[in-house]
Design a protein around this motif. Sequence first.
Motif, mmCIF file in Angstrom:
data_model
loop_
_atom_site.group_PDB
_atom_site.id
_atom_site.type_symbol
_atom_site.label_atom_id
_atom_site.label_comp_id
_atom_site.label_asym_id
_atom_site.label_seq_id
_atom_site.Cartn_x
_atom_site.Cartn_y
_atom_site.Cartn_z
ATOM 1 N N MET A 37 -11.684 3.572 -4.401
ATOM 2 C CA MET A 37 -10.618 3.281 -3.438
ATOM 3 C C MET A 37 -9.259 3.160 -4.118
ATOM 4 O O MET A 37 -8.225 3.308 -3.487
ATOM 5 C CB MET A 37 -10.937 2.003 -2.660
ATOM 6 N N SER A 45 -4.962 8.126 9.698
ATOM 7 C CA SER A 45 -6.035 7.131 9.755
ATOM 8 C C SER A 45 -5.470 5.730 9.962
ATOM 9 O O SER A 45 -6.019 4.940 10.729
ATOM 10 C CB SER A 45 -6.903 7.203 8.508
ATOM 11 N N PHE A 59 -7.620 -1.389 4.968
ATOM 12 C CA PHE A 59 -6.546 -0.437 5.250
ATOM 13 C C PHE A 59 -6.773 0.946 4.659
ATOM 14 O O PHE A 59 -5.963 1.840 4.846
ATOM 15 C CB PHE A 59 -5.209 -1.001 4.772
ATOM 16 N N PHE A 60 -7.862 1.127 3.923
ATOM 17 C CA PHE A 60 -8.122 2.476 3.407
ATOM 18 C C PHE A 60 -9.459 3.011 3.899
ATOM 19 O O PHE A 60 -9.526 4.120 4.412
ATOM 20 C CB PHE A 60 -8.067 2.472 1.880
ATOM 21 N N LEU A 61 -10.516 2.207 3.775
ATOM 22 C CA LEU A 61 -11.839 2.714 4.136
ATOM 23 C C LEU A 61 -12.087 2.661 5.644
ATOM 24 O O LEU A 61 -12.507 3.652 6.242
ATOM 25 C CB LEU A 61 -12.915 1.920 3.386
ATOM 26 N N LEU A 100 -7.978 -2.914 0.457
ATOM 27 C CA LEU A 100 -8.305 -1.486 0.461
ATOM 28 C C LEU A 100 -9.426 -1.183 1.449
ATOM 29 O O LEU A 100 -9.433 -0.131 2.088
ATOM 30 C CB LEU A 100 -8.691 -1.027 -0.949
ATOM 31 N N LEU A 101 -10.363 -2.115 1.575
ATOM 32 C CA LEU A 101 -11.449 -1.927 2.525
ATOM 33 C C LEU A 101 -10.893 -1.811 3.946
ATOM 34 O O LEU A 101 -11.224 -0.896 4.690
ATOM 35 C CB LEU A 101 -12.399 -3.122 2.429
ATOM 36 N N PRO A 151 -10.022 2.661 8.203
ATOM 37 C CA PRO A 151 -9.320 3.700 8.970
ATOM 38 C C PRO A 151 -10.037 5.044 8.975
ATOM 39 O O PRO A 151 -10.035 5.745 9.981
ATOM 40 C CB PRO A 151 -7.965 3.804 8.272
#
Lengths: 278, 306
Positions: A102, A117, B24-26, B21-22, B28
């Motif tokens: 990530m 997204s 706001f990144f994953l 990150l979980l 989404p």
Amino acid sequence: MNRGPSWFNITSMVMGFAFLYLPILILIIFSFNESRLVTVWAGFSTKWYGELFRNEGLMDAAWVTARVAFVSASIATVLGTLAAITLVRFGRFHGRTLFSGMVYAPLVMPEVITGLSLLLLFVAVNFDRGFWTVVIAHITFSMCFVAVVVQSRLVSFDASVEEAAMDLGCPPGKTFFVITLPIILPAVISGWMLAFTLSLDDLVIASFTTGPGATTLPMKIYSQVRLGVTPEINAVCTILIALVTIGVVTASIVTKRQEIERKRAEAAAVRADEPQQV
Amino acid sequence: MAQHQDRNGRRLVIAVPYLWLLVFFLVPFLIVLKISFSQIAVAMPPYTPTFSLGEGWNGLVAAFKELSFDNYIWLTEDDLYIRSYLSSLWIAFVSTVITLLVGYPVAYGMARAPSHWRATLLMLVILPFWTSFLIRVYAWIGILKPEGLLTVVLQTIGILSPDEQVRVLNTTTAVYIGIVYSYLPFMVLPLYSALEKLDGSLLEAAEDLGCHPLKAFWVITFPLSLPGVIAGCFLVFIPAVGEFVIPDLLGGSETLMIGKTLWAEFFSNRDWPVSSAVAVILLLVLILPIVLFQRAQQRAQEREAG
């Protein structure tokens, strides 16, 4: 490599740098053009800069952009530094692979995907779009750049200094602020600057995640560029280029000076040690 | 007690960026995946949700029975999308090769420059990288447009007759120029850091033993700089595939790129489900290069850490 450059090397460098800099130089020169045409030189003038400061839409957008960049860069620096420490100092832990994935993925992720997204996330949870959604989006991708910059500095310095402090009873939190942070500070500062300029530049992610009242400067520039090249846009761009250049050059001079001082201090410490060793 | 506190502190340091990150990144991405399976609707938000997590397991099972692959089927039926993907990959590939060819001699020259110049040269490469992407692309519009600077220069030196104009803006050539120009620093920096570490005595030894300099380059320099070449190519290729600003501002209507298609689908057609499906496929296309890039990064990191 320790061999001098050949003529071929010098020529390719000169051409490479000309390619990098000529378009920017031309843009700057024509921002001072008297004429509205951006290809015909009609004499020196700074009138487009005056025009710029009277353009309220542009000024509002500039102010929004500066605030977004400052807030998002500051939070991204904290999060990115924590992420770098996690990756470098904490060894293996549950979910490390996912975490490093990530951290690296946003570096190369196409902006259209990140933007889309995040927007869909904000819509799904019914979060009002505007200033804060752009800030959150910018934090998310720029913290990864900060993490990479800080990480490379953390890898290159000797962890035994930290271990020594902790062996002598210094708690980890204090060790971080007294030992680690001062050593990695140049990287943290350049991470902040990188996050700031990334936010300042971003058009795509901001376009997806913004809402009413939060139009950023790149969005404003983009909508005007689509209508054609104008000297006002050249003037805005010149100001932005000047700010970034001053920032980067100052930062690099400061870092270099610190480096020299550190080396001098180290040399002094070695000299002070010598008599005892003999 | 102190041990306990250490563990908690450590957990906190990991948890904060991890959760961020979980969320706001994953997450989404999962939402994009979900919406790509739903139907378009004339409402706000403009899609009918396929399922909501509130209904629990039964809801989930019911939803899977009703999953709509319509958007994906649509992507295969209209050849606009397939052509966009293929042409994005091709444009990114060609641009990466050109960037490597332009960047390698520059990085090589920098690595061979006297050491007191290197910091300045490095700075000169990094500086454009800090300047706005949008500004640098915009700078090329003024140069490439029909009545632009390139035409004026070529007319003045007599290559073009006064009534001729260059036709570069709004073509794929302009997109190549834009990508090579914008991504050049991403190529030069990893190349330089690989070439700088190279031990010059290896080349001297090869030449002393009668090896032609060009051959010495192919046998010694290039293989040793390979990590830099790989990193640079990934750093140019992956973002170039999804590039939007460059094809939109410099390319013409015949330049198909998937980032542009996605943008149009989202902002002009307001078809969120289809643009989500476009994003999912784009991600699938890029997943292999992204994983390879991460592997290369990790290996480089481990080497550096010794």
